[in-house]
Design a protein around this motif. Structure first.
Motif, short mmCIF file in Angstrom:
data_model
loop_
_atom_site.label_atom_id
_atom_site.label_comp_id
_atom_site.label_asym_id
_atom_site.label_seq_id
_atom_site.Cartn_x
_atom_site.Cartn_y
_atom_site.Cartn_z
N SER A 69 30.86 32.19 43.72
CA SER A 69 30.93 30.84 43.15
C SER A 69 31.93 30.79 42.00
O SER A 69 32.27 31.82 41.41
N ILE A 70 32.37 29.61 41.68
CA ILE A 70 33.40 29.41 40.66
C ILE A 70 32.95 29.89 39.27
O ILE A 70 33.77 30.31 38.46
N ASN A 71 31.65 29.87 38.99
CA ASN A 71 31.14 30.28 37.68
C ASN A 71 30.63 31.72 37.65
O ASN A 71 30.12 32.17 36.63
N CYS A 72 30.76 32.41 38.75
CA CYS A 72 30.28 33.79 38.85
C CYS A 72 31.13 34.72 37.99
O CYS A 72 32.33 34.54 37.85
N LYS A 73 30.48 35.73 37.39
CA LYS A 73 31.17 36.68 36.51
C LYS A 73 31.12 38.08 37.09
O LYS A 73 30.73 39.02 36.42
N LYS A 74 31.55 38.23 38.33
CA LYS A 74 31.52 39.53 39.00
C LYS A 74 32.79 40.32 38.71
O LYS A 74 33.81 39.78 38.33
N SER A 75 32.66 41.62 38.93
CA SER A 75 33.84 42.48 38.92
C SER A 75 34.32 42.61 40.35
O SER A 75 33.52 42.80 41.26
N LEU A 79 36.19 34.10 48.48
CA LEU A 79 36.01 32.92 47.63
C LEU A 79 34.78 32.11 48.05
O LEU A 79 34.13 31.50 47.20
N LYS A 80 34.45 32.14 49.32
CA LYS A 80 33.23 31.46 49.79
C LYS A 80 31.98 32.15 49.26
O LYS A 80 30.96 31.52 49.02
N GLU A 81 32.08 33.47 49.09
CA GLU A 81 30.93 34.26 48.65
C GLU A 81 30.74 34.25 47.13
O GLU A 81 29.64 34.50 46.65
N LEU A 90 42.48 36.33 44.03
CA LEU A 90 41.06 36.12 43.75
C LEU A 90 40.82 35.82 42.27
O LEU A 90 40.09 34.89 41.92
N LEU A 91 41.43 36.60 41.41
CA LEU A 91 41.23 36.39 39.96
C LEU A 91 41.84 35.06 39.50
O LEU A 91 41.33 34.45 38.57
N ASN A 92 42.88 34.61 40.16
CA ASN A 92 43.47 33.32 39.83
C ASN A 92 42.53 32.17 40.21
O ASN A 92 42.48 31.15 39.52
N GLU A 93 41.76 32.36 41.26
CA GLU A 93 40.82 31.34 41.73
C GLU A 93 39.47 31.42 41.02
O GLU A 93 38.77 30.42 40.88
N ARG A 94 39.08 32.60 40.62
CA ARG A 94 37.79 32.81 39.96
C ARG A 94 38.04 33.38 38.57
O ARG A 94 38.01 34.59 38.34
N LYS A 95 38.30 32.49 37.63
CA LYS A 95 38.76 32.86 36.28
C LYS A 95 37.74 33.70 35.49
O LYS A 95 38.10 34.45 34.61
N LYS A 96 36.44 33.58 35.81
CA LYS A 96 35.42 34.32 35.06
C LYS A 96 35.19 35.72 35.61
O LYS A 96 34.50 36.52 34.98
N CYS A 97 35.78 36.03 36.74
CA CYS A 97 35.65 37.37 37.31
C CYS A 97 36.64 38.31 36.65
O CYS A 97 37.61 37.88 36.03
N MET A 98 36.36 39.62 36.80
CA MET A 98 37.24 40.64 36.24
C MET A 98 37.69 41.56 37.36
O MET A 98 36.97 41.79 38.31
N GLY A 99 38.89 42.10 37.20
CA GLY A 99 39.43 43.02 38.20
C GLY A 99 39.35 44.44 37.73
O GLY A 99 39.11 44.77 36.61
#
Length: 139
Positions: free
Chosen positions: A109-115, A105-107, A130-139
């Motif tokens: 950012s909240i607006n990041c759209k990583k997989s 989560l430190k690595e 992780l996905l719960n904390e970073r809503k724009k990311c995908m699993g």
């Protein structure tokens, strides 16, 4: 019988069987047996319990004295603000694994759209947290 009496008996059995967290385990198992939060149990130790609840509690105590993990007995493990369902076919999330979630989560950012990829045989707690904390990311 009241909660305090049941706790004392459960504690004694677990201590005799070398369960290091005997008091905590007894409290968790009794609160689970009574369908109460642990804090409610501790605040109401004089509460009477039924024979059915008492038997249920001691069935759990007997499982625990044989070193069965609490998470398998109650069917869940708390991890990163959530409860995850576990059984003998799933690895129990370890508290130190939360450090991994913190670091990721430190690595990211909240607006990041990583997989994010999590491969393993566990409960899925890492990827779901992780996905719960970073809503724009995908699993």
């Amino acid at each position: 019988m009241n909660c305090q009496d049941a706790l004392n008996k459960g504690l004694k059995i677990l201590k005799f069987n070398n369960i290091k967290s005997s008091l905590l385990d007894s409290e968790i198992l009794l609160s689970y047996s009574l369908n109460l939060e642990r804090s409610e149990l501790i605040l109401n130790l004089d509460k009477k319990i039924s024979e059915k609840e008492y038997i249920k509690f001691f069935n759990y105590i007997n499982r625990r004295k044989k070193k069965e993990p609490i998470a398998y007995i109650v069917g869940y493990k708390e991890f990163w603000k959530k409860k995850f369902i576990v059984d003998k076919s799933v690895l129990i999330p370890r508290p130190d694994t939360e450090i991994l979630v913190e670091q990721v989560l430190k690595e990211i950012s909240i607006n990041c759209k990583k997989s994010i990829l999590d491969i393993g045989t566990g409960s899925g707690c890492i990827i779901l947290s992780l996905l719960n904390e970073r809503k724009k990311c995908m699993g």
